[in-house]
Design a protein around this motif. Structure first.
Motif, PDB file in Angstrom:
ATOM      1  N   UNK A  47     -73.741 -10.264   8.658  1.00 37.94           N
ATOM      2  CA  UNK A  47     -72.732 -11.202   8.159  1.00 37.94           C
ATOM      3  C   UNK A  47     -71.829 -11.677   9.303  1.00 37.94           C
ATOM      4  N   UNK A  48     -71.539 -10.766  10.236  1.00 40.21           N
ATOM      5  CA  UNK A  48     -70.698 -11.114  11.381  1.00 40.21           C
ATOM      6  C   UNK A  48     -71.376 -12.205  12.222  1.00 40.21           C
ATOM      7  N   UNK A  49     -72.678 -12.069  12.446  1.00 44.36           N
ATOM      8  CA  UNK A  49     -73.426 -13.081  13.203  1.00 44.36           C
ATOM      9  C   UNK A  49     -73.456 -14.411  12.451  1.00 44.36           C
ATOM     10  N   UNK A  50     -73.616 -14.325  11.133  1.00 44.16           N
ATOM     11  CA  UNK A  50     -73.588 -15.525  10.280  1.00 44.16           C
ATOM     12  C   UNK A  50     -72.229 -16.221  10.407  1.00 44.16           C
ATOM     13  N   UNK A  51     -71.134 -15.445  10.346  1.00 42.60           N
ATOM     14  CA  UNK A  51     -69.783 -16.004  10.466  1.00 42.60           C
ATOM     15  C   UNK A  51     -69.617 -16.719  11.807  1.00 42.60           C
ATOM     16  N   UNK A  52     -70.076 -16.102  12.872  1.00 42.36           N
ATOM     17  CA  UNK A  52     -69.986 -16.689  14.206  1.00 42.36           C
ATOM     18  C   UNK A  52     -70.704 -18.038  14.247  1.00 42.36           C
TER      19      UNK A  52
ATOM     20  N   UNK B 181     -61.967  -2.626   6.420  1.00 47.30           N
ATOM     21  CA  UNK B 181     -62.165  -1.565   7.424  1.00 47.30           C
ATOM     22  C   UNK B 181     -62.237  -2.131   8.836  1.00 47.30           C
ATOM     23  N   UNK B 182     -63.069  -3.173   9.013  1.00 45.85           N
ATOM     24  CA  UNK B 182     -63.248  -3.728  10.363  1.00 45.85           C
ATOM     25  C   UNK B 182     -62.627  -5.121  10.479  1.00 45.85           C
ATOM     26  N   UNK B 183     -61.416  -5.233   9.930  1.00 40.85           N
ATOM     27  CA  UNK B 183     -60.683  -6.507  10.001  1.00 40.85           C
ATOM     28  C   UNK B 183     -60.529  -6.969  11.450  1.00 40.85           C
ATOM     29  N   UNK B 184     -60.341  -6.003  12.368  1.00 44.83           N
ATOM     30  CA  UNK B 184     -60.122  -6.347  13.775  1.00 44.83           C
ATOM     31  C   UNK B 184     -61.355  -7.010  14.383  1.00 44.83           C
ATOM     32  N   UNK B 185     -62.540  -6.529  14.039  1.00 41.80           N
ATOM     33  CA  UNK B 185     -63.786  -7.122  14.548  1.00 41.80           C
ATOM     34  C   UNK B 185     -64.002  -8.521  13.963  1.00 41.80           C
ATOM     35  N   UNK B 186     -63.697  -8.672  12.668  1.00 38.48           N
ATOM     36  CA  UNK B 186     -63.831  -9.989  12.030  1.00 38.48           C
ATOM     37  C   UNK B 186     -62.865 -10.987  12.668  1.00 38.48           C
ATOM     38  N   UNK B 187     -61.632 -10.545  12.887  1.00 34.54           N
ATOM     39  CA  UNK B 187     -60.641 -11.452  13.484  1.00 34.54           C
ATOM     40  C   UNK B 187     -60.976 -11.774  14.943  1.00 34.54           C
ATOM     41  N   UNK B 188     -61.643 -10.862  15.617  1.00 34.29           N
ATOM     42  CA  UNK B 188     -62.066 -11.141  17.000  1.00 34.29           C
ATOM     43  C   UNK B 188     -63.044 -12.316  17.010  1.00 34.29           C
ATOM     44  N   UNK B 189     -63.942 -12.377  16.010  1.00 33.16           N
ATOM     45  CA  UNK B 189     -64.871 -13.513  15.888  1.00 33.16           C
ATOM     46  C   UNK B 189     -64.095 -14.783  15.536  1.00 33.16           C
ATOM     47  N   UNK B 190     -63.212 -14.679  14.548  1.00 39.73           N
ATOM     48  CA  UNK B 190     -62.436 -15.842  14.092  1.00 39.73           C
ATOM     49  C   UNK B 190     -61.599 -16.427  15.229  1.00 39.73           C
TER      50      UNK B 190
ATOM     51  N   UNK C 204     -62.198 -16.598  18.280  1.00 41.20           N
ATOM     52  CA  UNK C 204     -62.962 -17.310  19.314  1.00 41.20           C
ATOM     53  C   UNK C 204     -62.901 -18.818  19.093  1.00 41.20           C
ATOM     54  N   UNK C 205     -62.535 -19.211  17.880  1.00 42.46           N
ATOM     55  CA  UNK C 205     -62.572 -20.624  17.507  1.00 42.46           C
ATOM     56  C   UNK C 205     -61.191 -21.092  17.064  1.00 42.46           C
ATOM     57  N   UNK C 206     -60.928 -22.380  17.281  1.00 42.02           N
ATOM     58  CA  UNK C 206     -59.631 -22.937  16.868  1.00 42.02           C
ATOM     59  C   UNK C 206     -59.701 -23.593  15.497  1.00 42.02           C
ATOM     60  N   UNK C 207     -60.881 -23.592  14.883  1.00 37.95           N
ATOM     61  CA  UNK C 207     -61.059 -24.313  13.617  1.00 37.95           C
ATOM     62  C   UNK C 207     -60.463 -23.581  12.420  1.00 37.95           C
ATOM     63  N   UNK C 208     -60.322 -22.235  12.507  1.00 39.80           N
ATOM     64  CA  UNK C 208     -59.800 -21.476  11.364  1.00 39.80           C
ATOM     65  C   UNK C 208     -58.281 -21.602  11.319  1.00 39.80           C
ATOM     66  N   UNK C 209     -57.777 -22.115  10.198  1.00 36.77           N
ATOM     67  CA  UNK C 209     -56.342 -22.353  10.045  1.00 36.77           C
ATOM     68  C   UNK C 209     -55.662 -21.314   9.149  1.00 36.77           C
ATOM     69  N   UNK C 210     -56.370 -20.895   8.103  1.00 41.36           N
ATOM     70  CA  UNK C 210     -55.771 -20.012   7.103  1.00 41.36           C
ATOM     71  C   UNK C 210     -56.815 -18.997   6.617  1.00 41.36           C
ATOM     72  N   UNK C 211     -56.382 -17.752   6.408  1.00 39.91           N
ATOM     73  CA  UNK C 211     -57.197 -16.727   5.747  1.00 39.91           C
ATOM     74  C   UNK C 211     -56.505 -16.353   4.440  1.00 39.91           C
TER      75      UNK C 211
END
Length: 319
Positions: free
Chosen positions: A201-206, A239-248, A250-257
């Motif tokens: 899922x992490x790779x898919x998100x990226x 649990x791994x919010x930090x890893x997910x946010x590290x992917x997010x 990387x990009x400037x397109x994400x505005x809101x979670x």
């Protein structure tokens, strides 16, 4: 919510898109109760909150609705789980547009993924519940499966369940894995009612965020579990919010979670300028009160217009 004149004139412009949100309905045909912390819960009334929400969204003519999970409650008698979730889905059916669902821990206490996902109209691949959609070309919504790696919802012998059990065993020494006793600071998120986003899922998100960047889209991330400890209690974090946010990040397109799960709600802006908004729970609305919202997305901001217990908020995008 107070708006200065400049903000008001700004929002006289037409939004790019408008949609409805509701979180943690946790309907069950049982008497009212309390959380383990003693907070009152109104299991039957939450269905009335949803009915009023649907009426409001239809009147506002929002384009679609997102349900942030925990559609029915864990205390729902198991023999009534299917009936209960069908009642909620039927209420959503009165909305004049598409409804996008996600799964929460309470959903998974009641029904296994293979039954739950078709009911919620989540197109599944291998039992996973993450997906994306673009209601208009300028905006993309990414719905994460926060229980991808989880000790609930998967068969006991499923690799993702085994991973989760081992993960918890290493990080939470309590016999009750929903207890944070003895865990300190950010470790207090390692509880069985939370989960993690898996490698696939992490790779898919990226890939999704890379594609959104190329298309110059603004992205809204949606997950039942919160992704920033500034907006929520530690005990509610992915649990791994930090890893997910590290992917997010990387990009400037994400505005809101946007998230649910932590019923009291919350807001933060992280160090990269991404807004995190946790939605107040429909379940905790006493008779006659509400917790749902309509959201307008503009070029430079997102305006959440809440009802009663759900606070209204303007989130200006970081440039």
């Amino acid at each position: 919510m107070s708006c200065d004149n400049e903000t008001v004139s700004e929002h006289e412009k037409q939004p790019l898109v408008s949609f409805g949100v509701i979180a943690d309905i946790q309907y069950a045909d049982i008497p009212d109760g309390r959380s383990f912390l003693g907070v009152p819960r109104y299991y039957r009334h939450s269905l009335l909150v949803l009915q009023r929400a649907v009426q409001h969204w239809n009147e506002r003519e929002v384009k679609f609705v997102i349900n942030f999970g925990d559609t029915i409650d864990g205390f729902c008698p198991k023999e009534h789980s299917l009936t209960a979730i069908q009642r909620v889905i039927n209420e959503f059916g009165a909305f004049d547009g598409p409804v996008y669902h996600m799964i929460g821990n309470h959903c998974l206490y009641n029904l296994p993924r293979e039954k739950l996902l078709p009911l919620l109209n989540i197109a599944s691949h291998g039992g996973h519940a993450y997906y994306d959609f673009s209601p208009i070309p300028e905006v993309r919504f990414v719905v994460l499966d926060g229980y991808d790696i989880s000790a609930i919802g998967w068969p006991e012998d499923h690799p993702n369940a085994i991973k989760a059990v081992n993960f918890l065993r290493e990080r939470n020494p309590n016999s009750d894995k929903n207890s944070p006793n003895g865990l300190v600071r950010l470790e207090r998120r390692f509880l069985m009612f939370n989960g993690a986003v898996g490698k696939e899922q992490m790779e898919w998100l990226d890939n999704i965020l890379e594609d959104a960047t190329k298309l110059n889209q603004k992205v809204v991330i949606c997950c039942h579990l919160p992704l920033d400890h500034g907006a929520t209690s530690i005990e509610s974090l992915l649990w791994n919010y930090d890893e997910v946010m590290e992917v997010i990040h990387r990009y400037k397109c994400v505005k809101v979670c946007l998230a649910g799960h932590d019923h009291k709600g919350g807001h933060s802006v992280d160090s990269y300028g991404v807004h995190h908004r946790v939605l107040e729970a429909a379940l905790e609305c006493p008779a006659g009160t509400n917790a749902f919202a309509s959201i307008d997305i503009f070029l430079d901001s997102l305006l959440l217009s809440g009802t009663d217990r759900m606070e209204s908020q303007e989130m200006v995008f970081h440039s």
